[in-house]
Motif scaffolding. Sequence first.
Motif, PDB file in Angstrom:
ATOM      1  N   UNK A  63      42.535  40.758  41.143  1.00 13.51           N
ATOM      2  CA  UNK A  63      41.121  40.621  40.783  1.00 13.51           C
ATOM      3  C   UNK A  63      40.829  41.330  39.455  1.00 13.51           C
ATOM      4  N   UNK A  64      41.338  42.530  39.290  1.00 19.34           N
ATOM      5  CA  UNK A  64      41.134  43.271  38.035  1.00 19.34           C
ATOM      6  C   UNK A  64      41.751  42.528  36.856  1.00 19.34           C
ATOM      7  N   UNK A  65      42.941  41.986  37.046  1.00 20.29           N
ATOM      8  CA  UNK A  65      43.614  41.230  35.976  1.00 20.29           C
ATOM      9  C   UNK A  65      42.816  39.966  35.622  1.00 20.29           C
ATOM     10  N   UNK A  66      42.338  39.258  36.627  1.00 19.75           N
ATOM     11  CA  UNK A  66      41.619  38.005  36.378  1.00 19.75           C
ATOM     12  C   UNK A  66      40.255  38.236  35.743  1.00 19.75           C
ATOM     13  N   UNK A  67      39.634  39.375  36.040  1.00 20.00           N
ATOM     14  CA  UNK A  67      38.350  39.680  35.404  1.00 20.00           C
ATOM     15  C   UNK A  67      38.501  39.893  33.904  1.00 20.00           C
ATOM     16  N   UNK A  68      39.712  40.209  33.458  1.00 23.82           N
ATOM     17  CA  UNK A  68      39.965  40.416  32.025  1.00 23.82           C
ATOM     18  C   UNK A  68      40.323  39.121  31.295  1.00 23.82           C
ATOM     19  N   UNK A  69      40.521  38.036  32.037  1.00 25.67           N
ATOM     20  CA  UNK A  69      40.863  36.755  31.400  1.00 25.67           C
ATOM     21  C   UNK A  69      39.686  36.251  30.573  1.00 25.67           C
ATOM     22  N   UNK A  70      39.985  35.753  29.408  1.00 27.11           N
ATOM     23  CA  UNK A  70      38.953  35.135  28.572  1.00 27.11           C
ATOM     24  C   UNK A  70      39.488  33.786  28.123  1.00 27.11           C
ATOM     25  N   UNK A  71      39.342  32.799  28.979  1.00 26.26           N
ATOM     26  CA  UNK A  71      39.798  31.446  28.682  1.00 26.26           C
ATOM     27  C   UNK A  71      38.583  30.547  28.514  1.00 26.26           C
ATOM     28  N   UNK A  72      38.637  29.627  27.556  1.00 25.51           N
ATOM     29  CA  UNK A  72      37.503  28.721  27.367  1.00 25.51           C
ATOM     30  C   UNK A  72      37.434  27.671  28.474  1.00 25.51           C
ATOM     31  N   UNK A  73      36.244  27.111  28.651  1.00 25.23           N
ATOM     32  CA  UNK A  73      36.113  25.935  29.522  1.00 25.23           C
ATOM     33  C   UNK A  73      37.018  24.854  28.936  1.00 25.23           C
ATOM     34  N   UNK A  74      37.504  23.967  29.783  1.00 25.32           N
ATOM     35  CA  UNK A  74      38.461  22.981  29.281  1.00 25.32           C
ATOM     36  C   UNK A  74      38.234  21.614  29.907  1.00 25.32           C
ATOM     37  N   UNK A  75      38.518  20.571  29.135  1.00 29.14           N
ATOM     38  CA  UNK A  75      38.363  19.228  29.683  1.00 29.14           C
ATOM     39  C   UNK A  75      39.504  18.925  30.654  1.00 29.14           C
ATOM     40  N   UNK A  76      39.182  18.217  31.731  1.00 27.52           N
ATOM     41  CA  UNK A  76      40.180  17.774  32.706  1.00 27.52           C
ATOM     42  C   UNK A  76      40.142  16.254  32.727  1.00 27.52           C
ATOM     43  N   UNK A  77      41.301  15.655  32.452  1.00 31.62           N
ATOM     44  CA  UNK A  77      41.430  14.201  32.398  1.00 31.62           C
ATOM     45  C   UNK A  77      42.479  13.775  33.411  1.00 31.62           C
ATOM     46  N   UNK A  78      42.135  12.777  34.216  1.00 34.12           N
ATOM     47  CA  UNK A  78      43.048  12.294  35.249  1.00 34.12           C
ATOM     48  C   UNK A  78      43.987  11.229  34.722  1.00 34.12           C
ATOM     49  N   UNK A  79      45.173  11.194  35.300  1.00 37.65           N
ATOM     50  CA  UNK A  79      46.131  10.124  35.094  1.00 37.65           C
ATOM     51  C   UNK A  79      46.106   9.243  36.333  1.00 37.65           C
TER      52      UNK A  79
END
Length: 193
Positions: free
Chosen positions: A68-84
């Motif tokens: 939980x502590x590690x994930x709270x430090x993540x700074x990832x942008x929102x991202x598009x999800x495209x299906x195949x």
Amino acid sequence: MRDRFGLYAADLLTMRLFLAIPLPEPVATRLAEVALRLKVGRPLPEENLHLTIAFLGEQREPALEELHCELERLHQPALPVTFGPLGTFGDSPGTVHAEVQLSPGLKALHRSVMGAVRGAGITLERRRFRPHVTIARLPRHPAPGDHAEVARFLGVHAATPLPDFTADRLILYRSWLRPEGSLYEDLADYPLG
């Protein structure tokens, strides 16, 4: 007494966990509708559809706190999800899934999540990341004709258009295995963006 995840002390022996992107309701509804057309196996309930980023298996509460502590430090942008297309894995498949394109954003999120998992001291089996959303579970012991039905279903529905979406959060889920299907509980939510 409950801890920060709302868990009671008796729940803290080990927990079956995974990190996933939840699907927006219109996307989950569409996938659930398609899954109902498969005449073998068991379609997953709409509320159980998700894009797994990391399956953590059975973990103890101290590892969960560190994660939980590690994930709270993540700074990832929102991202598009495209299906195949829809598909299966292997010659004797256990599931039917909707493939998800492995975009640079999804690769970066997976890499960051796996870094957080390692940072929390959790060791996972090394697996190739193949993003997908499982829509149905197939019988362990297929009846005659089951494989032909899966092939027929994929022949008709593999190219079904599925809506793209923007993933704006990652959720830590707890999973209970039950004969009638798994039950998932949200433990923590990590925003992307």
